[in-house]
Design an enzyme around this catalytic site. Structure first.
Site, PDB file in Angstrom:
ATOM      1  N   HIS A   1      38.209  29.921   6.811  1.00 18.29           N
ATOM      2  CA  HIS A   1      36.902  29.307   6.564  1.00 18.29           C
ATOM      3  C   HIS A   1      36.306  28.651   7.803  1.00 18.29           C
ATOM      4  O   HIS A   1      35.451  27.785   7.699  1.00 18.29           O
ATOM      5  CB  HIS A   1      37.001  28.334   5.384  1.00 18.29           C
ATOM      6  CG  HIS A   1      37.243  29.052   4.103  1.00 18.29           C
ATOM      7  ND1 HIS A   1      36.242  29.697   3.406  1.00 18.29           N
ATOM      8  CD2 HIS A   1      38.389  29.295   3.419  1.00 18.29           C
ATOM      9  CE1 HIS A   1      36.755  30.277   2.347  1.00 18.29           C
ATOM     10  NE2 HIS A   1      38.053  30.055   2.336  1.00 18.29           N
TER      11      HIS A   1
ATOM     12  N   LYS B   1      28.116  38.656  -5.094  1.00 21.53           N
ATOM     13  CA  LYS B   1      29.136  37.631  -4.897  1.00 21.53           C
ATOM     14  C   LYS B   1      28.485  36.325  -4.446  1.00 21.53           C
ATOM     15  O   LYS B   1      27.780  36.278  -3.442  1.00 21.53           O
ATOM     16  CB  LYS B   1      30.148  38.096  -3.842  1.00 21.53           C
ATOM     17  CG  LYS B   1      31.113  37.019  -3.380  1.00 21.53           C
ATOM     18  CD  LYS B   1      32.059  36.572  -4.505  1.00 21.53           C
ATOM     19  CE  LYS B   1      32.887  35.354  -4.084  1.00 21.53           C
ATOM     20  NZ  LYS B   1      33.734  35.589  -2.908  1.00 21.53           N
TER      21      LYS B   1
ATOM     22  N   HIS C   1      38.093  41.390   1.022  1.00 18.04           N
ATOM     23  CA  HIS C   1      37.262  41.159   2.204  1.00 18.04           C
ATOM     24  C   HIS C   1      37.416  42.400   3.089  1.00 18.04           C
ATOM     25  O   HIS C   1      38.501  42.653   3.612  1.00 18.04           O
ATOM     26  CB  HIS C   1      37.733  39.933   2.977  1.00 18.04           C
ATOM     27  CG  HIS C   1      37.591  38.639   2.242  1.00 18.04           C
ATOM     28  ND1 HIS C   1      36.733  37.644   2.648  1.00 18.04           N
ATOM     29  CD2 HIS C   1      38.209  38.163   1.131  1.00 18.04           C
ATOM     30  CE1 HIS C   1      36.826  36.614   1.829  1.00 18.04           C
ATOM     31  NE2 HIS C   1      37.728  36.908   0.894  1.00 18.04           N
TER      32      HIS C   1
ATOM     33  N   HIS D   1      29.293  32.642  -3.001  1.00 22.82           N
ATOM     34  CA  HIS D   1      30.379  31.986  -2.263  1.00 22.82           C
ATOM     35  C   HIS D   1      29.898  30.653  -1.715  1.00 22.82           C
ATOM     36  O   HIS D   1      28.791  30.542  -1.190  1.00 22.82           O
ATOM     37  CB  HIS D   1      30.858  32.875  -1.116  1.00 22.82           C
ATOM     38  CG  HIS D   1      32.190  32.475  -0.566  1.00 22.82           C
ATOM     39  ND1 HIS D   1      32.370  31.340   0.193  1.00 22.82           N
ATOM     40  CD2 HIS D   1      33.416  33.048  -0.677  1.00 22.82           C
ATOM     41  CE1 HIS D   1      33.645  31.233   0.536  1.00 22.82           C
ATOM     42  NE2 HIS D   1      34.300  32.259   0.019  1.00 22.82           N
TER      43      HIS D   1
ATOM     44  N   HIS E   1      39.669  33.206  -7.782  1.00 22.92           N
ATOM     45  CA  HIS E   1      40.740  32.205  -7.624  1.00 22.92           C
ATOM     46  C   HIS E   1      40.453  30.935  -8.424  1.00 22.92           C
ATOM     47  O   HIS E   1      40.188  29.859  -7.896  1.00 22.92           O
ATOM     48  CB  HIS E   1      41.070  31.885  -6.164  1.00 22.92           C
ATOM     49  CG  HIS E   1      39.950  32.014  -5.185  1.00 22.92           C
ATOM     50  ND1 HIS E   1      38.828  31.254  -5.255  1.00 22.92           N
ATOM     51  CD2 HIS E   1      39.797  32.808  -4.107  1.00 22.92           C
ATOM     52  CE1 HIS E   1      38.018  31.578  -4.268  1.00 22.92           C
ATOM     53  NE2 HIS E   1      38.589  32.523  -3.564  1.00 22.92           N
TER      54      HIS E   1
ATOM     55  N   HIS F   1      39.018  41.735  -5.287  1.00 20.80           N
ATOM     56  CA  HIS F   1      38.702  40.621  -4.377  1.00 20.80           C
ATOM     57  C   HIS F   1      39.126  41.021  -2.965  1.00 20.80           C
ATOM     58  O   HIS F   1      40.132  40.559  -2.438  1.00 20.80           O
ATOM     59  CB  HIS F   1      39.437  39.358  -4.829  1.00 20.80           C
ATOM     60  CG  HIS F   1      38.969  38.115  -4.136  1.00 20.80           C
ATOM     61  ND1 HIS F   1      38.893  36.908  -4.777  1.00 20.80           N
ATOM     62  CD2 HIS F   1      38.561  37.871  -2.867  1.00 20.80           C
ATOM     63  CE1 HIS F   1      38.473  35.973  -3.937  1.00 20.80           C
ATOM     64  NE2 HIS F   1      38.261  36.549  -2.760  1.00 20.80           N
TER      65      HIS F   1
ATOM     66  N   ASP G   1      42.461  38.938  -2.332  1.00 25.88           N
ATOM     67  CA  ASP G   1      41.814  38.102  -1.311  1.00 25.88           C
ATOM     68  C   ASP G   1      42.254  38.558   0.079  1.00 25.88           C
ATOM     69  O   ASP G   1      42.624  37.760   0.939  1.00 25.88           O
ATOM     70  CB  ASP G   1      42.137  36.622  -1.529  1.00 25.88           C
ATOM     71  CG  ASP G   1      41.043  35.700  -0.986  1.00 25.88           C
ATOM     72  OD1 ASP G   1      40.110  36.203  -0.348  1.00 25.88           O
ATOM     73  OD2 ASP G   1      41.140  34.483  -1.202  1.00 25.88           O
TER      74      ASP G   1
END
Length: 570
Positions: free
Chosen positions: A322, A219, A138, A221, A274, A136, A362
């Protein structure tokens, strides 16, 4: 006439043997050596006046005649498969043999040949594990690779294009052009890497071109719209190409509730990111998905383990990750809906039960890429302190718990993403992506990290010193991190479709490309080694209380964790 020495003296010379116990870092976790594949009295050790000398422990045999490239001597192997002592022979960047090393002309029972062309890594008193796999990631900054490698991670799977806002929030690389550029950049990064393409689309065409362009998975999302139509379409494309799908579900329940998402799965295998929910997903009950046989549940390290600081830290992290505004009430409500102490506490216990199968980072999107392994073992330690020994542990050791937790960041993510034929365990035939640890620093600071059988990073002192140990001593890149050694010792995972279309030549990369395999119907929750529990889950929508098989899952946050500040004073 045989000589006798004390256990303490033996362990000091050759490392622990059967019945000896080792503490992992400063935790309360104790592992015990279950078996020893070396031979008492015939141990091999390098050094002045030691065994591995010409005509003694070193034979005359060449590489062509069976001698190894490298032998790790007297290592204590900690793997999902067991905890045992052995010599490890490496050849062509892979684990060739695990057993007894030496000179077959002078020693009995030799399976691993040491010759003039063999390098020795002293494993006495060290723990050897498979390199960690972080699924995971980024890809916000390439510097993550340095942090991860120095922490014992040898494979990173995720997506992104750098610090673009889509990448800051979501773990996917959109489109074939971006995927090609990212894979080209891997030629300069000492790490095994795989790329997720963006999976959010209701029609297959754009997803198919990303898989053909080199994505090893897709993925889904919520920030791109995680609707039932997108989920169904993405899984259909994945089934066709044999790549995995990872999902971050709809926190706001706009496109549907958890039941709608489960219905969109249609029983197909999927990796749930998660799964607790603080990192995102249907509020408040995404945690329920860990009960289903087609869901491979993971959680990330921001909530590992549950401490007195966990809740307070999360709100600001969410706002940044976010792209939310503290001036907008709806954005605040969105963030607060994800932070529930009840489900975070349950997450600890579900990991300890083996109901959650994978831990990942993450990275830079709430998680810390260099702390994945630390947080895993902190969770194990917290659970031992709060829940006691596991039913499968024998009195006096935590071997079963240790094997369960190491599986969460080695073999299980490898199985989930079709990489277990290459990585994920200390096993003959697999890549020699290995990490050596001093037990006192286990899980925190590796002694050495090997990629493809070659040392990529290690602690090193002043390069102008007369010996390797003068301060400042810190982890530095070694020869495996430079030049063509880098591209010949690490790989990029892609789809078989990309291999068939000649991707390596098409985009001109030097790294070897390896296809992922068996990511779909051939695997499920039953495939998650030592982490395949499927309890019946319930979440109270008012109180957020979590129950597994009718039992309330709750635990207190801790205010002190091991493997923390005492290891990072300098």
């Amino acid at each position: 006439m045989p000589a006798r020495i004390s256990r303490a003296t033996y362990a000091q010379m050759f490392g622990p043997t059967v019945g000896d116990k080792v503490r992992l870092a400063d935790t309360d976790l104790i592992i015990e050596v279950e078996r020893d594949l070396t031979t008492y009295g015939e141990e091999v050790k390098f050094g002045g006046g030691k065994v591995i000398r010409d005509g003694m422990g070193q034979s005359q045999l060449s590489r062509a005649e069976g001698a190894m490239d490298t032998v790790i001597t007297n290592a204590l192997i900690l793997d999902h498969s067991g905890i045992y002592k052995a010599d490890i022979g490496l050849l062509d960047g892979r684990i060739a043999l695990i057993g007894k090393a030496g000179n077959p002309d002078t020693q009995p029972g030799i399976s691993i040949i040491i010759g003039p062309g063999t390098e020795i890594i002293a494993g006495e008193g060290k723990i050897v594990t498979a390199g960690g796999i972080d699924t995971h990631v980024h890809f916000i900054s390439p510097q993550q690779v340095d942090e991860a490698l120095n922490a014992g991670i040898t494979c990173m799977v995720g997506g992104g294009t750098g610090p673009a806002h889509g990448t800051l929030a979501t773990t996917c690389t959109p489109g074939p052009w971006h995927i090609a550029r990212l894979i080209q950049s891997f030629d300069g990064l000492p790490m095994n890497i795989g790329v997720f393409g963006k999976g959010n689309a209701s029609l297959p065409g754009a997803l198919e071109e990303m898989v053909r362009a080199g994505a090893c998975g897709l993925k889904l999302h919520e920030d791109w719209g995680c609707t039932p139509a997108a989920i169904d379409n993405c899984l259909s494309v994945a089934d066709h190409f044999d790549v995995q799908v990872a999902i971050h579900t709809d926190t706001l329940n706009e496109g549907g509730f958890v039941e709608d998402t489960l219905n969109a799965f249609k029983g197909r295998t999927i990796h749930s990111f998660h799964t607790e929910g603080a990192g995102g997903g249907h509020a408040p009950d995404i945690i329920r998905v860990c009960q289903y046989p087609n869901v491979l549940p993971a959680s990330t390290n921001p909530t590992r383990p549950y401490t007195v600081n966990t809740i307070a830290e999360h709100l600001d992290m969410l706002m940044v990750c976010h792209h939310l505004s503290p001036a907008i009430p709806e954005d605040i409500a969105f963030a607060e809906s994800r932070i529930r102490k009840e489900t975070i506490a349950a997450e600890d216990i579900l990991h300890d039960m083996g109901a959650f199968s994978i831990i990942s980072s993450d990275s830079q999107a709430m998680g810390r890429v260099g702390e994945m392994i630390i947080r895993c073992w902190q969770t194990a330690d917290k659970m031992k302190k709060q829940r006691g020994s596991l039913p499968d542990d024998r009195p006096g050791n935590d071997n079963y718990r240790a094997r369960r937790y190491i599986a969460k960041y080695t073999i299980n993510p490898a199985i989930a993403h079709g990489m277990a034929h290459e990585i994920g365990s200390v096993e003959v035939g697999k890549r020699a992506d290995l990490v050596l640890w001093n037990p006192a620093f286990f899980g925190v600071k590796p002694d050495m990290v090997l990629l493809g059988g070659w040392i990529a990073t290690a602690p090193m002192g002043d390069a102008n010193g007369s010996i390797p140990t003068p301060q400042p001593m810190h982890t530095r890149p070694m020869f495996g991190s430079f030049g063509k050694a880098l591209t010949n010792t690490s790989i990029t995972f892609v789809s078989q479709a990309a291999m068939d279309e000649g991707l390596r030549e098409k985009i001109g990369v030097d790294k070897q490309l390896v296809a992922v395999v068996n990511t779909r119907g051939g695997i499920g929750k039953h495939s998650m080694i030592l982490n395949n529990a499927m309890p019946q889950m319930e979440v109270d929508p008012e109180t957020y209380e979590v129950r597994a098989d009718g039992e309330l899952l709750t635990c207190e946050p801790v205010d002190v964790v091991p493997m923390a500040q005492r290891y990072f004073l300098f």
